[in-house]
Design an enzyme around this catalytic site. Structure first.
Site, PDB file in Angstrom:
ATOM      1  N   LYS A  54       0.841  -1.199   0.000  1.00 24.19           N
ATOM      2  CA  LYS A  54       0.000   0.000   0.000  1.00 24.19           C
ATOM      3  C   LYS A  54       0.878   1.252   0.000  1.00 24.19           C
ATOM      4  O   LYS A  54       0.587   2.230  -0.675  1.00 24.19           O
ATOM      5  CB  LYS A  54      -0.943  -0.016   1.211  1.00 24.19           C
ATOM      6  CG  LYS A  54      -2.072  -1.039   1.051  1.00 24.19           C
ATOM      7  CD  LYS A  54      -2.796  -1.353   2.341  1.00 24.19           C
ATOM      8  CE  LYS A  54      -3.801  -2.487   2.122  1.00 24.19           C
ATOM      9  NZ  LYS A  54      -4.404  -2.984   3.367  1.00 24.19           N
ATOM     10  N   GLN A  98      -4.479  -1.840   9.787  1.00 23.31           N
ATOM     11  CA  GLN A  98      -4.403  -3.173   9.189  1.00 23.31           C
ATOM     12  C   GLN A  98      -4.936  -4.220  10.179  1.00 23.31           C
ATOM     13  O   GLN A  98      -4.498  -4.284  11.325  1.00 23.31           O
ATOM     14  CB  GLN A  98      -2.938  -3.477   8.811  1.00 23.31           C
ATOM     15  CG  GLN A  98      -2.752  -4.768   8.059  1.00 23.31           C
ATOM     16  CD  GLN A  98      -3.406  -4.770   6.680  1.00 23.31           C
ATOM     17  OE1 GLN A  98      -3.305  -3.819   5.919  1.00 23.31           O
ATOM     18  NE2 GLN A  98      -4.110  -5.848   6.364  1.00 23.31           N
ATOM     19  N   ASP A 121     -11.032   2.885   4.784  1.00 25.99           N
ATOM     20  CA  ASP A 121     -11.510   1.515   4.580  1.00 25.99           C
ATOM     21  C   ASP A 121     -13.037   1.407   4.638  1.00 25.99           C
ATOM     22  O   ASP A 121     -13.602   0.377   4.295  1.00 25.99           O
ATOM     23  CB  ASP A 121     -10.921   0.597   5.663  1.00 25.99           C
ATOM     24  CG  ASP A 121      -9.662  -0.102   5.178  1.00 25.99           C
ATOM     25  OD1 ASP A 121      -9.552  -0.322   3.958  1.00 25.99           O
ATOM     26  OD2 ASP A 121      -8.809  -0.419   6.020  1.00 25.99           O
TER      27      ASP A 121
END
Ligand code: NAD
Length: 284
Positions: A54, A98, A121
């Protein structure tokens, strides 16, 4: 007949190129460079690879990447402190925590602490609610990528029968909701679904998001269906495969995504896009 392959790598590359152009335009016009903070707690090797990929993708597209690599001994309080700092950091427009987090940290509390306005997200309950209402601000990245891949086939989703296998909060449920908003007739299958193959056989669009290799077999697939494989599974021999028995299913499907090179690259591209869109909102 063999299915046409939906090339996630190529689709993601072209998306990332247009994101890079938009990033440079935004910076030129407003002085705002989209910034994404990635927070990783612990030393899970797969998570470390995701976070590194990422970061590289951010740099290539001209976004500002900020990495926070914390030891697995990090307390929930310390992690909350960091999230609160990022929430008010003007250089940051997207925050990504994460998953999975170590067991002593309650994931729900962390995800709820992320500002809904920086929730790249789309996991915050406010953004989940906005998505359910059909007025989303941040759409979760993998589901957003899945819809983009279906659209790339030229198929009109409206009125089609769609079956999503898997009902997780981060993949299965949001994909089902997005398909519903695009006027598909949606069924969600899960571990307690009775006679799952006969349900899946009715689908024009099949989304597999289970986490079990070779779960979707050719006998489940209607001739010509679009098959999107979200699963990522590592076999004992080290090979990476999805949830779909790709080699056999491709003889029945109309369109199919490979693993690797399918949904995975799209997820990263959508994370960049979510951060860019967020930065544009802040710039206004
Ligand atoms: P999860 O474990 O949270 O959910 C799995 C779902 O599968 C559950 O809802 C469960 O009901 C269902 N399921 C399990 N066994 C089943 C069975 N026998 N029959 C029917 N349904 C069954 O997983 P998740 O986070 O939703 O991820 C699913 C898969 O997608 C995993 O392989 C994950 O690694 C992968 N994934 C890929 C990406 C990507 O970018 N490509 C992103 C997120 C997740």
């Amino acid at each position: 007949m063999s299915a046409q392959i939906i090339d996630g790598k190529a689709l993601a590359l072209s998306l990332r190129e247009s994101i890079a152009q938009e990033v440079s335009l935004l910076q030129k016009n407003t002085g705002v460079q989209p910034g994404l903070a990635a927070v990783l707690v612990g030393d899970d090797p797969a998570s470390a690879i995701y976070v590194r990929n990422k970061k590289i993708a951010c740099e290539k597209a001209g976004l500002y990447p900020q990495e926070h690599l914390l030891p697995s001994s990090t307390t929930e309080e310390a992690l909350l402190d960091l999230i609160h700092q990022l929430n008010v950091d003007p250089k940051i427009h997207g925050i990504l925590v994460q998953l999975p987090l170590p067991p002593h940290i309650e994931s729900k509390a962390i995800l709820q602490a992320v500002s809904p306005e920086k929730d790249a997200d789309g996991f915050h309950p406010v953004n989940v609610g906005r998505l359910v209402e059909g007025d989303p601000v941040f759409v979760p990245c993998t589901p957003k990528g899945v819809i983009h891949m279906i659209d790339s086939t030229g198929l009109d989703i409206g009125g089609k029968r769609a079956v999503v296998i898997g009902r997780s909060n981060i993949v299965g449920k949001p994909i089902a909701m997005l398909l519903l908003h695009r006027h598909a007739t949606v069924t969600i299958c899960h571990s307690r679904t009775k006679d799952l193959p006969s349900v899946v056989r009715e689908a024009d669009i099949v989304i597999a998001a289970i986490g079990k290799p070779f779960f979707v077999t050719p006998d489940m697939i209607k001739e010509g269906a679009v098959v999107i494989d979200v699963g990522i599974n590592r076999l004992d021999n080290g090979k990476l495969v999805g949830d779909v028995d790709f080699d056999r299913v491709k003889a029945h499907a109309g369109w199919i995504t490979p693993v690797p090179g399918g949904v995975g690259p799209m997820t990263i591209a959508m994370l960049l896009q979510n951060t860019l869109e967020s930065a544009k909102r802040f710039a206004q």
